[in-house]
Design a protein around this motif. Structure first.
Motif, short mmCIF file in Angstrom:
data_model
loop_
_atom_site.label_atom_id
_atom_site.label_comp_id
_atom_site.label_asym_id
_atom_site.label_seq_id
_atom_site.Cartn_x
_atom_site.Cartn_y
_atom_site.Cartn_z
N ALA A 62 -5.66 0.72 4.24
CA ALA A 62 -4.50 1.30 4.92
C ALA A 62 -3.18 0.61 4.54
CB ALA A 62 -4.69 1.24 6.44
N ASP A 63 -3.26 -0.63 4.12
CA ASP A 63 -2.04 -1.34 3.74
C ASP A 63 -1.40 -0.79 2.47
OD1 ASP A 63 -2.19 -3.01 5.95
OD2 ASP A 63 -3.38 -4.51 4.88
N VAL A 64 -2.07 0.14 1.80
CA VAL A 64 -1.54 0.75 0.60
C VAL A 64 -0.48 1.82 0.91
CG1 VAL A 64 -3.18 2.67 0.32
CG2 VAL A 64 -2.23 1.54 -1.70
N VAL A 65 -0.41 2.26 2.16
CA VAL A 65 0.46 3.39 2.53
C VAL A 65 1.91 3.22 2.07
CG1 VAL A 65 1.45 4.67 4.49
CG2 VAL A 65 -1.02 4.25 4.37
N PRO A 66 2.58 2.09 2.34
CA PRO A 66 3.98 1.99 1.89
C PRO A 66 4.14 2.12 0.37
CG PRO A 66 3.48 0.25 3.47
CD PRO A 66 2.19 0.92 3.13
N MET A 67 3.19 1.59 -0.37
CA MET A 67 3.25 1.70 -1.83
C MET A 67 3.10 3.15 -2.28
SD MET A 67 0.95 -1.47 -3.13
CE MET A 67 1.41 -3.17 -2.83
N LEU A 68 2.16 3.85 -1.65
CA LEU A 68 1.93 5.24 -2.03
C LEU A 68 3.08 6.15 -1.60
CD1 LEU A 68 -1.88 5.68 -1.31
CD2 LEU A 68 -0.73 4.96 -3.42
N ALA A 69 3.68 5.85 -0.46
CA ALA A 69 4.83 6.63 -0.01
C ALA A 69 6.00 6.47 -0.98
CB ALA A 69 5.24 6.21 1.40
N LYS A 70 6.20 5.25 -1.44
CA LYS A 70 7.27 5.00 -2.42
C LYS A 70 6.97 5.74 -3.72
CE LYS A 70 9.66 1.36 -4.91
NZ LYS A 70 9.69 -0.04 -5.29
N ALA A 71 5.73 5.70 -4.17
CA ALA A 71 5.35 6.39 -5.40
C ALA A 71 5.49 7.91 -5.23
CB ALA A 71 3.91 6.03 -5.78
N HIS A 72 5.09 8.43 -4.07
CA HIS A 72 5.20 9.87 -3.81
C HIS A 72 6.64 10.34 -3.94
CE1 HIS A 72 5.71 13.46 -1.30
NE2 HIS A 72 4.46 13.75 -1.65
N ASP A 73 7.57 9.55 -3.49
CA ASP A 73 8.99 9.93 -3.51
C ASP A 73 9.68 9.57 -4.83
OD1 ASP A 73 8.66 10.94 -0.97
OD2 ASP A 73 9.46 9.15 0.02
N ASP A 74 8.94 9.02 -5.77
CA ASP A 74 9.52 8.65 -7.06
C ASP A 74 9.97 9.91 -7.81
OD1 ASP A 74 9.92 7.91 -9.79
OD2 ASP A 74 8.55 6.22 -9.56
N PRO A 75 11.25 9.99 -8.15
CA PRO A 75 11.75 11.19 -8.83
C PRO A 75 11.19 11.37 -10.25
CG PRO A 75 13.48 9.53 -8.69
CD PRO A 75 12.30 9.01 -7.92
N ASN A 76 10.57 10.33 -10.80
CA ASN A 76 10.01 10.43 -12.15
C ASN A 76 8.73 11.26 -12.20
OD1 ASN A 76 12.02 8.84 -13.33
ND2 ASN A 76 10.96 6.97 -12.73
N ILE A 77 8.06 11.44 -11.05
CA ILE A 77 6.84 12.24 -11.04
C ILE A 77 7.23 13.70 -11.24
CG2 ILE A 77 4.87 13.06 -9.70
CD1 ILE A 77 4.74 10.44 -8.32
N LYS A 78 6.68 14.31 -12.27
CA LYS A 78 7.00 15.69 -12.59
C LYS A 78 5.94 16.67 -12.07
CE LYS A 78 10.53 14.23 -14.99
NZ LYS A 78 11.16 13.25 -14.19
N SER A 79 4.73 16.20 -11.94
CA SER A 79 3.61 17.08 -11.58
C SER A 79 3.43 17.16 -10.07
CB SER A 79 2.33 16.55 -12.22
OG SER A 79 1.21 17.18 -11.68
N GLN A 80 3.42 18.39 -9.56
CA GLN A 80 3.17 18.57 -8.12
C GLN A 80 1.74 18.15 -7.77
OE1 GLN A 80 3.44 22.63 -6.84
NE2 GLN A 80 1.58 23.25 -7.89
N TRP A 81 0.82 18.24 -8.72
CA TRP A 81 -0.57 17.87 -8.44
C TRP A 81 -0.70 16.37 -8.23
CZ3 TRP A 81 -2.32 22.21 -7.11
CH2 TRP A 81 -1.97 23.36 -7.78
#
Length: 183
Positions: free
Chosen positions: A76-95
């Protein structure tokens, strides 16, 4: 020979090889698999910050080896890291974004960061374009992922969270899904 005599050296080498891969290792698909598996098997937490930096590559692609390591070791401690990655504008793929969303939603009711992320997703308008259906919207996906890891205590917390976001949801399909998810 002592059982863990070379453990710290081996962990150090594995980390170095992940951070500084050789030309040959970049061509070897199994390279990362073995190194991350080794770190995971030894529950090495020291590499988590580095793995977070490797989670999204320069091309905006999600590194699933780093993702699996982080989610297994940090839980569960991974959540802040994943939230930051989710909002990264560099991710192009919706999948890839949806994949991150699915991991975050696993911890709704168990981690305050996941609860806040859920609220943020649900407060956004449902966007539908010609290429994106309603069923691929972050809101629909967030609600559909809530059935994962739902023990009684977590289910109760999730139900309260669903009730708290219900007044802000204006989309009728989403309200109907909220009602069926909260049962």
């Amino acid at each position: 020979m002592a059982p863990d005599q070379y453990k710290s050296l081996a962990l150090s080498v594995a980390k170095d090889l992940l951070l500084n891969p050789s030309e040959e290792s970049l061509k070897d698909y199994q390279h990362k698999t073995h190194l991350y598996s080794f770190l995971t098997r030894h529950r090495d937490l020291d590499f988590a910050k580095d793995a977070q930096e490797l989670l999204i590559d320069a091309a905006g692609k999600l590194d699933r080896f780093a993702l699996n390591y982080l989610t297994t070791v940090l839980k569960a401690d991974v959540v802040p890291m994943l939230a930051k990655a989710h909002d990264d504008p560099n991710i192009k793929s919706q999948w890839e974004r949806q994949s991150l969303l699915s991991y975050i939603m696993r911890y709704v009711g168990m981690h305050p960061g996941a609860d806040e992320f859920f609220k943020k997703i649900m407060s956004q308008p449902v966007e539908q374009t010609g290429t994106t259906s309603y069923y691929q919207s972050p809101q629909y996906k967030a609600l559909s992922y809530l059935s994962y890891n739902a023990d009684q205590e977590t289910a109760t917390k999730r139900k309260a969270l669903l009730e708290s976001v219900r007044p802000s949801v204006t989309d009728e399909k989403l309200k109907s899904l909220l009602d069926s998810t909260g049962r």
